[in-house]
Design an enzyme around this catalytic site. Structure first.
Site, PDB file in Angstrom:
ATOM      1  N   ASN A 105      33.540  39.721  48.808  1.00  0.00           N
ATOM      2  CA  ASN A 105      33.990  38.470  49.414  1.00  0.00           C
ATOM      3  C   ASN A 105      34.470  38.785  50.829  1.00  0.00           C
ATOM      4  O   ASN A 105      35.523  39.381  51.010  1.00  0.00           O
ATOM      5  CB  ASN A 105      35.130  37.880  48.567  1.00  0.00           C
ATOM      6  CG  ASN A 105      35.733  36.641  49.183  1.00  0.00           C
ATOM      7  OD1 ASN A 105      35.208  36.100  50.163  1.00  0.00           O
ATOM      8  ND2 ASN A 105      36.841  36.177  48.622  1.00  0.00           N
ATOM      9  N   SER A 121      42.557  44.494  45.627  1.00  0.00           N
ATOM     10  CA  SER A 121      42.682  45.870  46.120  1.00  0.00           C
ATOM     11  C   SER A 121      41.774  46.863  45.392  1.00  0.00           C
ATOM     12  O   SER A 121      42.173  47.998  45.139  1.00  0.00           O
ATOM     13  CB  SER A 121      44.148  46.338  46.073  1.00  0.00           C
ATOM     14  OG  SER A 121      44.936  45.514  46.927  1.00  0.00           O
ATOM     15  N   HIS A 143      39.135  30.367  44.612  1.00  0.00           N
ATOM     16  CA  HIS A 143      39.829  31.588  45.053  1.00  0.00           C
ATOM     17  C   HIS A 143      41.302  31.272  45.306  1.00  0.00           C
ATOM     18  O   HIS A 143      41.640  30.185  45.773  1.00  0.00           O
ATOM     19  CB  HIS A 143      39.168  32.133  46.320  1.00  0.00           C
ATOM     20  CG  HIS A 143      39.643  33.512  46.649  1.00  0.00           C
ATOM     21  ND1 HIS A 143      40.845  33.739  47.295  1.00  0.00           N
ATOM     22  CD2 HIS A 143      39.109  34.727  46.392  1.00  0.00           C
ATOM     23  CE1 HIS A 143      41.020  35.051  47.418  1.00  0.00           C
ATOM     24  NE2 HIS A 143      39.979  35.672  46.883  1.00  0.00           N
ATOM     25  N   LYS A 189      35.428  36.811  53.120  1.00  0.00           N
ATOM     26  CA  LYS A 189      36.467  35.885  53.606  1.00  0.00           C
ATOM     27  C   LYS A 189      36.163  35.447  55.046  1.00  0.00           C
ATOM     28  O   LYS A 189      35.003  35.239  55.382  1.00  0.00           O
ATOM     29  CB  LYS A 189      37.854  36.538  53.454  1.00  0.00           C
ATOM     30  CG  LYS A 189      38.093  37.045  52.012  1.00  0.00           C
ATOM     31  CD  LYS A 189      39.502  37.482  51.741  1.00  0.00           C
ATOM     32  CE  LYS A 189      39.621  37.951  50.292  1.00  0.00           C
ATOM     33  NZ  LYS A 189      40.981  38.351  49.922  1.00  0.00           N
ATOM     34  N   GLU A 231      41.813  37.623  39.441  1.00  0.00           N
ATOM     35  CA  GLU A 231      42.413  38.219  40.632  1.00  0.00           C
ATOM     36  C   GLU A 231      43.908  37.912  40.645  1.00  0.00           C
ATOM     37  O   GLU A 231      44.323  36.823  41.074  1.00  0.00           O
ATOM     38  CB  GLU A 231      41.774  37.637  41.896  1.00  0.00           C
ATOM     39  CG  GLU A 231      40.288  37.904  42.006  1.00  0.00           C
ATOM     40  CD  GLU A 231      39.815  37.817  43.456  1.00  0.00           C
ATOM     41  OE1 GLU A 231      39.338  38.832  43.958  1.00  0.00           O
ATOM     42  OE2 GLU A 231      39.954  36.744  44.078  1.00  0.00           O
ATOM     43  N   GLU A 235      43.236  32.059  47.580  1.00  0.00           N
ATOM     44  CA  GLU A 235      43.561  31.648  48.956  1.00  0.00           C
ATOM     45  C   GLU A 235      43.244  30.170  49.162  1.00  0.00           C
ATOM     46  O   GLU A 235      43.924  29.476  49.924  1.00  0.00           O
ATOM     47  CB  GLU A 235      42.790  32.537  49.954  1.00  0.00           C
ATOM     48  CG  GLU A 235      43.424  33.922  50.019  1.00  0.00           C
ATOM     49  CD  GLU A 235      42.456  35.059  50.271  1.00  0.00           C
ATOM     50  OE1 GLU A 235      41.328  34.803  50.732  1.00  0.00           O
ATOM     51  OE2 GLU A 235      42.840  36.210  50.010  1.00  0.00           O
ATOM     52  N   GLY A 265      44.829  42.054  48.745  1.00  0.00           N
ATOM     53  CA  GLY A 265      45.127  42.462  50.115  1.00  0.00           C
ATOM     54  C   GLY A 265      46.447  43.197  50.271  1.00  0.00           C
ATOM     55  O   GLY A 265      46.919  43.403  51.376  1.00  0.00           O
TER      56      GLY A 265
HETATM   57  P1  13P Z   1      41.177  42.613  48.445  1.00  0.00           P
HETATM   58  O1  13P Z   1      40.127  43.477  47.806  1.00  0.00           O
HETATM   59  O2  13P Z   1      41.199  42.716  49.948  1.00  0.00           O
HETATM   60  O3  13P Z   1      42.516  42.814  47.813  1.00  0.00           O
HETATM   61  O4  13P Z   1      40.768  41.080  48.158  1.00  0.00           O
HETATM   62  C1  13P Z   1      40.431  40.718  46.860  1.00  0.00           C
HETATM   63  C2  13P Z   1      39.877  39.337  46.880  1.00  0.00           C
HETATM   64  O5  13P Z   1      40.588  38.385  47.142  1.00  0.00           O
HETATM   65  C3  13P Z   1      38.446  39.167  46.611  1.00  0.00           C
HETATM   66  O6  13P Z   1      38.122  37.834  46.430  1.00  0.00           O
END
Ligand code: 13P
Length: 266
Positions: A9, A213, A95, A11, A167, A97, A173
Site C-alpha cells: 500500500n 510495520s 483502511h 499510500k 492492521e 487512515e 507506521g
Molecule cells: P506500515 O507498514 O508503514 O506500518 O503501514 C501498514 C499499512 O497501513 C498498510 O496498509
C-alpha cells in the site's frame, strides 16, 4: 491451502514516473515468485501507468479506495468501473487512515465492498483496533464490528472474493509490530467470526493478511502463524528491495512448508 497475498500500500507516495520506476525494479526482483500473490496499490494518478508496467508479470494492481456510485455529481470520487478500466483487480477498503481522517464508517465500507464486487474488483477489507481500545480489552469487540459491518449482506460467494487485512492501528507506521502470537490470536478470532456467519469451509478459504510495520526482518515469523496468510505492507513497500525481500520470505516459507509436507507424506 490458501495462497498468501503480499500487497504494497503506497499510500500518498510516488509520482507517476516514480511509480513506474519502482514497479519495473520490483518486476525484475520477483519475476520467478509465482507461488504467492503480489499486489501493488499506487495512488489513483499512477494506476494506469503501473497497469501498463506490470503487464505480463505476476503482479496485480489495487486502488486504495473506491466510491460506491458508478458515476454522477460526486466531485473528487473514483468509481469501481473506473478502477476496473484502469487495470485494477483489487481495491483496499476501510483502511484505518480512511476511518481516522476521512470519516469512513462500517456502513460506507460495506457500500464500497458491494460496489467493488459488482465490478469484479476484489475488496481488501481492513480492520483493526486502536491502542486505547486494545488497552481496555475492546480488541475483539472492535474487530467484530468492523468484520460484521464490512461484510453485511454478502453471500458466501461474495465473501470468497474478499481479502481481510488485520492492521492494528498502533502498529501502523510506528515500527511496533504485533507479535506473531498477537497477530495469530486476532486472525484466528476473525476466522471464527466468519465460521459463525458463514461456515468453517468458507472461513478456511479466506486470505487474512497482517499489516503494521511488516519488514523483511519480521515477515517470515508472522507468516509462520497458521492463520496469517500474507501481509499488507506500507513503508517497506516503497522500495523494491525491501518489498521483494518480504515477498521472497513468504515464498521461501511456503517452499519449506511444502518440502516438510512432502517429506511427511513421502
Ligand atoms: P506500515 O507498514 O508503514 O506500518 O503501514 C501498514 C499499512 O497501513 C498498510 O496498509
Amino acid at each position: 491451502m490458501r495462497t498468501p497475498i503480499i500487497a504494497g500500500n503506497w499510500k500518498l507516495n510516488k509520482t507517476i514516473s516514480e511509480a513506474v520506476t519502482l514497479t519495473t525494479a520490483l518486476k525484475a526482483l520477483i519475476a520467478d515468485d509465482t507461488d504467492v500473490g503480489v499486489i501493488v496499490a499506487p495512488p489513483f494518478t499512477a494506476l494506469s501507468a503501473v497497469s501498463d508496467a506490470i503487464a505480463g508479470s505476476n503482479i496485480h494492481l489495487a486502488a486504495q479506495d473506491v466510491y460506491w456510485e458508478d458515476s454522477g455529481a460526486f466531485t473528487g470520487e473514483i468509481s469501481a468501473p473506473m478502477l476496473k478500466d484502469a487495470g485494477c483487480d483489487y481495491v483496499i477498503i476501510g483502511h484505518s487512515e480512511r476511518r481516522q481522517y476521512f470519516g469512513e464508517t462500517n456502513d460506507s465500507v460495506n457500500q464500497k465492498v458491494k460496489a467493488a464486487l459488482a465490478y469484479n474488483l476484489k475488496p481488501i477489507i481492513c480492520v483493526g483496533e486502536q491502542l486505547e481500545e486494545r488497552e481496555v480489552g475492546q480488541t475483539e469487540a472492535v474487530i467484530e464490528s468492523h468484520i460484521t459491518g464490512g461484510v453485511a449482506g454478502l453471500s458466501a460467494a461474495d465473501l470468497s472474493s474478499c481479502v481481510i487485512a488485520y492492521e492494528p492501528v498502533w502498529a501502523i507506521g510506528t515500527g511496533k509490530t504485533a507479535t506473531p502470537a498477537q497477530a495469530q490470536e486476532v486472525h484466528n478470532f476473525i476466522r471464527g467470526l466468519l465460521t459463525k456467519a458463514y461456515s468453517a469451509e468458507v472461513a478456511s478459504q479466506i486470505c487474512i493478511q497482517y499489516g503494521g510495520s511488516v519488514k523483511p526482518e519480521n515477515a517470515a515469523e508472522l507468516m509462520a502463524q497458521p492463520d496469517v496468510d500474507g501481509a499488507l505492507v506500507g513503508g517497506a513497500s516503497l522500495e523494491a528491495e525491501s518489498f521483494a525481500k518480504i515477498v521472497l520470505s513468504f515464498n521461501h516459507q511456503l517452499d519449506s512448508v511444502i518440502n516438510v509436507k512432502a517429506r511427511v507424506d513421502g
